[in-house]
Scaffold this active site. Structure first.
Site, short mmCIF file in Angstrom:
data_model
loop_
_atom_site.label_atom_id
_atom_site.label_comp_id
_atom_site.label_asym_id
_atom_site.label_seq_id
_atom_site.Cartn_x
_atom_site.Cartn_y
_atom_site.Cartn_z
N ASP A 45 77.97 18.09 -20.46
CA ASP A 45 76.54 17.88 -20.21
C ASP A 45 75.69 19.07 -20.65
O ASP A 45 76.09 20.22 -20.56
CB ASP A 45 76.31 17.64 -18.72
CG ASP A 45 76.81 16.28 -18.28
OD1 ASP A 45 77.44 15.58 -19.09
OD2 ASP A 45 76.58 15.91 -17.11
N ASP A 59 80.32 5.82 -19.17
CA ASP A 59 80.78 7.18 -18.83
C ASP A 59 82.29 7.21 -18.63
O ASP A 59 82.97 6.19 -18.66
CB ASP A 59 80.02 7.63 -17.55
CG ASP A 59 79.75 9.12 -17.53
OD1 ASP A 59 80.41 9.87 -18.25
OD2 ASP A 59 78.87 9.54 -16.74
N TRP A 76 82.28 12.78 -23.50
CA TRP A 76 82.16 14.24 -23.53
C TRP A 76 82.99 14.90 -24.63
O TRP A 76 83.24 16.11 -24.60
CB TRP A 76 82.52 14.87 -22.17
CG TRP A 76 82.07 14.08 -20.99
CD1 TRP A 76 80.84 13.50 -20.82
CD2 TRP A 76 82.82 13.74 -19.82
NE1 TRP A 76 80.79 12.84 -19.63
CE2 TRP A 76 81.99 12.97 -19.00
CE3 TRP A 76 84.13 14.02 -19.40
CZ2 TRP A 76 82.40 12.46 -17.76
CZ3 TRP A 76 84.54 13.51 -18.17
CH2 TRP A 76 83.69 12.75 -17.38
C1 GLA Z 1 78.10 12.48 -16.47
C2 GLA Z 1 77.34 12.27 -17.76
C3 GLA Z 1 75.87 12.53 -17.53
C4 GLA Z 1 75.35 11.60 -16.45
C5 GLA Z 1 76.17 11.77 -15.18
C6 GLA Z 1 75.82 10.72 -14.13
O1 GLA Z 1 78.08 13.81 -16.08
O2 GLA Z 1 77.84 13.08 -18.77
O3 GLA Z 1 75.12 12.37 -18.71
O4 GLA Z 1 75.41 10.27 -16.90
O5 GLA Z 1 77.57 11.67 -15.43
O6 GLA Z 1 76.53 10.87 -12.95
#
Ligand code: GLA
Length: 409
Positions: free
Chosen positions: A206, A151, A185
């Site tokens: 997300d 991440d 992202w």
């Molecule tokens: C980010 C990611 C999600 C998830 C969260 C976990 O938002 O994009 O997919 O992994 O972190 O905290």
């Protein structure tokens, strides 16, 4: 003095050559990865009981047979680091340890995935990998990890290319084939640079279980299904075997209507997206299960050609997506974006569909295709006759066109 030099020289040789020639593990994701991830359904509520029960359910529900393979624990599994800096799981949630959990998952014929972050802390505030990348890769390999979702929280001042390359190299140094899933992202356009770094990259913020919404959290948003689909439109030429666009994990079974779930799953298959289920598979309804294990739809997603779909036609609230498949077949998805049922009257012979990217065409005047509805699992004649159907709101008509006309009954 002299006897210290040799080991140092050897160490340097190993480190220098591993970073000079470091690469990602090839042939790990020739088709989009499939599995389950804890985040969408459970957030930080993860423990070893949930993971074991989920692995069991993936087997008994038929998901494993349908191709779901990776069981990925997302954020919040972490405890603290030991005196040497090695990460440990949260002992109250994972009392048996990660090696035992990995063994359990492997014992079911599944694969083990885990989560970390490029920064000093994960998005959930747990220890991230910053400055511990090689140690983390080593310990993951010792636990039998097969997949790392990595991440991008708390990455201020870091270069995305640099941070993800460091983890790629760290994983490669372990010698264990581990899929690297970039979760950045789309902020630094990973589709332009991540092909040789990871096996899949998130293209958007997300997802959330709604049809067409933006859930605004101030500095960041969650996005509904149509919003994510629209963000994928310019990206199809970046994906292919071994390197996939990731429009985020599935929300099937997480509260949308059956039609919306079906449309979501169909479109992820059209986009050649990774299929990571995100629901409670231990308790899912028969309807949710039937969506997730539809083998014909999964076969579209997993088509070995690996060419994602494109929106060929848009009219009257319906978007018609086309995906070239192997053996000169096609998948066609009539996506009803609107709130009303839509009648389709589609004369294949007057609709020439051309894909310049793959140099493939649907020309029903020259070629007759057999038409199969992948949700009703019924054959619908051939492209010699116009297609007439009604698509309910927020739903799809998903077809496979078979050039051979060799349709199953
Ligand atoms: C980010 C990611 C999600 C998830 C969260 C976990 O938002 O994009 O997919 O992994 O972190 O905290």
């Amino acid at each position: 003095m002299e006897h210290h030099r040799l080991p140092l020289a050897i160490l340097c040789l190993i480190i220098c050559s591993s970073s000079l020639y470091a690469q990602k593990f090839e042939n790990l994701a020739l088709t989009p990865p499939m599995g389950w991830n804890s985040w969408n359904g459970f957030g930080c509520n993860v423990d070893e009981k949930l993971i074991r029960e989920t692995a069991d359910a993936i087997v008994w529900s038929g998901m494993k047979d349908a191709g779901f393979q990776y069981v990925v624990i997302d954020d919040c599994w972490h405890g603290d680091r030991d005196a040497q800096g090695f990460i440990r799981p949260d002992a109250s949630r994972f009392p048996s340890g990660m090696k035992a959990l990995g063994d359990y998952i492997h014992g079911k014929g599944l694969k083990f995935g885990i989560y970390s972050d490029v920064g000093a802390k994960t998005c959930g505030g747990r220890p991230g990998s910053r400055g511990h990348e090689y140690q983390d890769a080593m310990i993951y390999a010792s636990w039998g990890v097969d997949y790392l979702k990595y991440d991008w929280c708390n990455s201020e001042g870091l270069s995305a290319v640099g941070a993800y390359t460091t983890m790629r190299d760290a994983l490669h140094t372990t010698g264990r084939p581990i899929v690297l899933s970039l979760c950045e992202w789309g902020e630094n356009k990973p589709w332009e640079w991540a092909k040789n770094i990871g096996h899949l990259w998130r293209t958007t913020g997300d997802i959330t279980a709604c049809w067409d919404c933006e859930e605004n959290h101030g500095t960041w948003s969650r996005w509904g299904i149509l919003r994510i689909i629209d963000k994928e439109k310019p990206l199809r030429n970046y994906a292919g075997p071994g390197h996939w666009n990731d429009p985020d994990m599935l929300e099937v079974g997480n509260g949308m209507s059956a039609a919306e779930d079906r449309a979501h799953f169909s479109m992820w298959a059209m986009l050649a997206a990774p299929l990571m289920s995100g629901n409670d598979v231990r308790k899912m309804s028969a309807e949710t299960r039937q969506i997730l294990i539809n083998k014909d739809v999964i076969a579209v997603d997993q088509d070995p050609l690996g060419v994602p779909a494109f929106p060929a036609v848009s009219e009257n609230g319906i978007e018609i997506w086309a995906r070239p498949l192997s053996n000169e077949n096609w998948a066609i998805c009539f996506l009803n974006r609107s709130d009303l049922p839509k009648t389709i009257d589609f004369d294949w012979k007057n609709r020439y569909i051309d894909d310049a990217m793959s140099s493939r065409q649907i020309d029903a005047r020259k070629t007759t295709y057999g038409v199969r509805d992948l949700w009703t699992e019924k054959n619908m004649g051939t492209t010699d006759a116009p297609l007439r159907a009604v698509v309910p709101p927020h739903d799809v008509l998903l077809l496979r066109l078979d050039k051979t006309g060799d349709l199953r009954p």
